[in-house]
Write an enzyme that holds these catalytic residues in place. Structure first.
Site, mmCIF file in Angstrom:
data_model
loop_
_atom_site.group_PDB
_atom_site.id
_atom_site.type_symbol
_atom_site.label_atom_id
_atom_site.label_comp_id
_atom_site.label_asym_id
_atom_site.label_seq_id
_atom_site.Cartn_x
_atom_site.Cartn_y
_atom_site.Cartn_z
ATOM 1 N N CYS A 1 -20.017 34.698 -5.425
ATOM 2 C CA CYS A 1 -20.014 35.193 -6.849
ATOM 3 C C CYS A 1 -21.268 34.352 -7.646
ATOM 4 O O CYS A 1 -21.355 34.870 -8.788
ATOM 5 C CB CYS A 1 -18.745 35.182 -7.440
ATOM 6 S SG CYS A 1 -18.291 33.399 -8.057
ATOM 7 N N HIS B 1 -3.799 14.943 -1.982
ATOM 8 C CA HIS B 1 -5.123 15.256 -2.594
ATOM 9 C C HIS B 1 -5.985 15.980 -1.972
ATOM 10 O O HIS B 1 -6.972 16.223 -2.496
ATOM 11 C CB HIS B 1 -5.677 13.951 -2.922
ATOM 12 C CG HIS B 1 -5.199 12.884 -3.958
ATOM 13 N ND1 HIS B 1 -5.304 11.713 -4.052
ATOM 14 C CD2 HIS B 1 -3.918 13.249 -4.916
ATOM 15 C CE1 HIS B 1 -4.536 11.167 -5.104
ATOM 16 N NE2 HIS B 1 -3.570 12.007 -5.614
ATOM 17 N N GLN C 1 -3.031 10.000 0.710
ATOM 18 C CA GLN C 1 -3.988 10.498 -0.846
ATOM 19 C C GLN C 1 -5.243 10.630 -0.303
ATOM 20 O O GLN C 1 -6.217 11.021 -1.067
ATOM 21 C CB GLN C 1 -3.920 9.266 -1.741
ATOM 22 C CG GLN C 1 -2.587 9.072 -1.861
ATOM 23 C CD GLN C 1 -2.378 7.653 -2.886
ATOM 24 O OE1 GLN C 1 -2.773 7.576 -4.008
ATOM 25 N NE2 GLN C 1 -2.055 6.705 -2.258
HETATM 26 P P1 OAD Z 1 -7.544 2.214 -4.188
HETATM 27 O O1 OAD Z 1 -9.015 1.894 -3.930
HETATM 28 O O2 OAD Z 1 -7.057 2.201 -5.534
HETATM 29 O O3 OAD Z 1 -6.671 0.952 -3.581
HETATM 30 C C1 OAD Z 1 -7.062 0.787 -1.984
HETATM 31 C C2 OAD Z 1 -6.091 -0.429 -1.560
HETATM 32 O O4 OAD Z 1 -6.188 -0.659 -0.308
HETATM 33 C C3 OAD Z 1 -6.087 -1.753 -2.297
HETATM 34 O O5 OAD Z 1 -4.899 -2.060 -2.911
HETATM 35 C C4 OAD Z 1 -6.456 -2.712 -1.255
HETATM 36 O O6 OAD Z 1 -5.869 -4.206 -1.496
HETATM 37 C C5 OAD Z 1 -6.021 -1.974 -0.185
HETATM 38 N N1 OAD Z 1 -6.908 -2.287 1.199
HETATM 39 C C6 OAD Z 1 -8.277 -2.504 1.220
HETATM 40 N N2 OAD Z 1 -8.722 -2.841 2.521
HETATM 41 C C7 OAD Z 1 -7.312 -2.510 3.375
HETATM 42 C C8 OAD Z 1 -7.164 -2.786 4.506
HETATM 43 N N3 OAD Z 1 -8.179 -3.251 5.506
HETATM 44 N N4 OAD Z 1 -5.762 -2.604 5.082
HETATM 45 C C9 OAD Z 1 -4.923 -2.180 4.143
HETATM 46 N N5 OAD Z 1 -5.111 -2.119 2.767
HETATM 47 C C10 OAD Z 1 -6.340 -2.555 2.401
HETATM 48 O O7 OAD Z 1 -7.434 3.441 -3.246
HETATM 49 P P2 OAD Z 1 -5.990 4.333 -3.438
HETATM 50 O O8 OAD Z 1 -4.719 3.858 -3.760
HETATM 51 O O9 OAD Z 1 -5.966 5.183 -2.209
HETATM 52 O O10 OAD Z 1 -7.603 9.976 -6.262
HETATM 53 O O11 OAD Z 1 -6.371 5.444 -4.818
HETATM 54 C C11 OAD Z 1 -5.423 6.380 -4.998
HETATM 55 C C12 OAD Z 1 -6.396 7.401 -5.684
HETATM 56 O O12 OAD Z 1 -7.174 6.946 -6.650
HETATM 57 C C13 OAD Z 1 -7.535 8.131 -4.555
HETATM 58 O O13 OAD Z 1 -6.815 9.251 -3.889
HETATM 59 C C14 OAD Z 1 -8.489 8.977 -5.603
HETATM 60 C C15 OAD Z 1 -8.479 7.900 -6.636
HETATM 61 O O14 OAD Z 1 -8.867 8.014 -7.815
HETATM 62 C C16 OAD Z 1 -8.486 11.040 -6.792
HETATM 63 O O15 OAD Z 1 -9.536 10.767 -6.887
HETATM 64 C C17 OAD Z 1 -7.529 12.194 -7.546
#
Ligand code: OAD
Length: 261
Positions: free
Chosen positions: A154, A123, A105
């Site tokens: 454009c 994404h 993502q």
């Molecule tokens: P989040 O910020 O929602 O979640 C990050 C996750 O990583 C959390 O569950 C943390 O506990 C975990 N985390 C933090 N540090 C870590 C580490 N060192 N090792 C392992 N895990 C760790 O981010 P995403 O789930 O990626 O989309 O968010 C998904 C989407 O929401 C993104 O792609 C973006 C956002 O809105 C769009 O913008 C369309």
């Protein structure tokens, strides 16, 4: 949670060794150690920028210059970042034939920078800019410098070729991700809160198709305790390094064993 397995690292390593066709779903947590903030939580991007005001297609169409305040910050943070031990650990797992693809993502390009070959960018990515009026594309570095808003030939304001809320997932990435999820033996879910659809459906698709789901995350997520079979609680770099050690014991010669986690 899967019954048995008193040592979850060994249990997860056993599943990975047994199937040798794992697919990985990654989220922002894997890039935190590279200096890129995640989205949710007190230090996350969405604590600073309300996603409804800064991360929807509607917001971009209404006020692109405002949305570029957030995009500029993301671009400069991503531009300064280098892959960390977790990205390198996954690349090493691909190299030894344990993992076959990563669905990410993230839009930071760090899996590719670490040498991972089969990366499905769910994404999109920050390397390209697109005009949402005439669909012309450009390399970001050819059109954007810090403090400017990039323009298309454009005359319209360009958008990074990333998925904003309200935009569809790129067709090919969606197809490939679902196919990988349906056919893998193990889905490794690393550093995502699994709150954003449709990416959060990928673990369910894998599970319903018979895969074991292994989660690496220091926190509980919407998957933990139901979709997840084995939850490895810890940072991505630490846990992936432990898995690699289990999967290649005594392999001192491996040049890509991660370090500095
Ligand atoms: P989040 O910020 O929602 O979640 C990050 C996750 O990583 C959390 O569950 C943390 O506990 C975990 N985390 C933090 N540090 C870590 C580490 N060192 N090792 C392992 N895990 C760790 O981010 P995403 O789930 O990626 O989309 O968010 C998904 C989407 O929401 C993104 O792609 C973006 C956002 O809105 C769009 O913008 C369309």
């Amino acid at each position: 949670m899967r019954a048995g397995g008193s040592d979850p690292i060994r249990e997860a390593a056993g599943l990975l060794a047994e199937h040798r066709n794992a697919v990985v779903l990654t989220g922002a947590g894997i890039s935190v150690a590279s200096g890129i903030p995640s989205f949710r939580g007190a230090q996350g991007m969405w604590a600073k920028y309300d996603p409804m005001e800064y991360a929807t297609l509607h917001a971009f169409m209404q006020s692109p210059r405002k949305v570029w305040e957030m995009l500029s910050e993301m671009l400069s943070v991503c531009g300064d970042a280098a892959p960390n031990a977790a990205h390198k650990g996954l690349a090493a797992l691909e190299e030894i034939g344990v993992v076959r693809a990563v669905i990410t993502q993230n839009v930071d390009g760090l899996h590719q920078a670490a040498g991972f070959r089969r990366v499905i960018e769910y994404h999109g990515n920050m390397e390209e800019l697109i005009c949402v009026f005439c669909w012309k594309r450009y390399r970001t570095r050819e059109r954007w410098t810090q403090g400017t808003v990039p323009l298309c030939d454009c005359g319209e304001i360009l958008k990074p070729n990333v998925v904003l809320f309200g935009e569809p997932i790129p067709w090919l990435a969606q197809e490939q991700a679902e196919e990988e999820a349906r056919t893998c033996g193990v889905l490794l879910v690393v550093g995502t809160s699994a709150q954003v659809s449709p990416a959060c459906d990928i673990p369910r698709i894998a599970k319903e198709s018979g895969a074991a789901v292994v989660e690496i995350n220091p926190e509980e997520t919407s998957l933990s305790g139901n979709v997840t079979d084995v939850h490895l609680r810890g940072s991505a770099s630490e846990v992936l390094w432990q898995l690699l050690k289990e999967l290649s014991p005594g392999d001192e010669a491996s040049p890509r064993t991660p370090s500095g986690h």
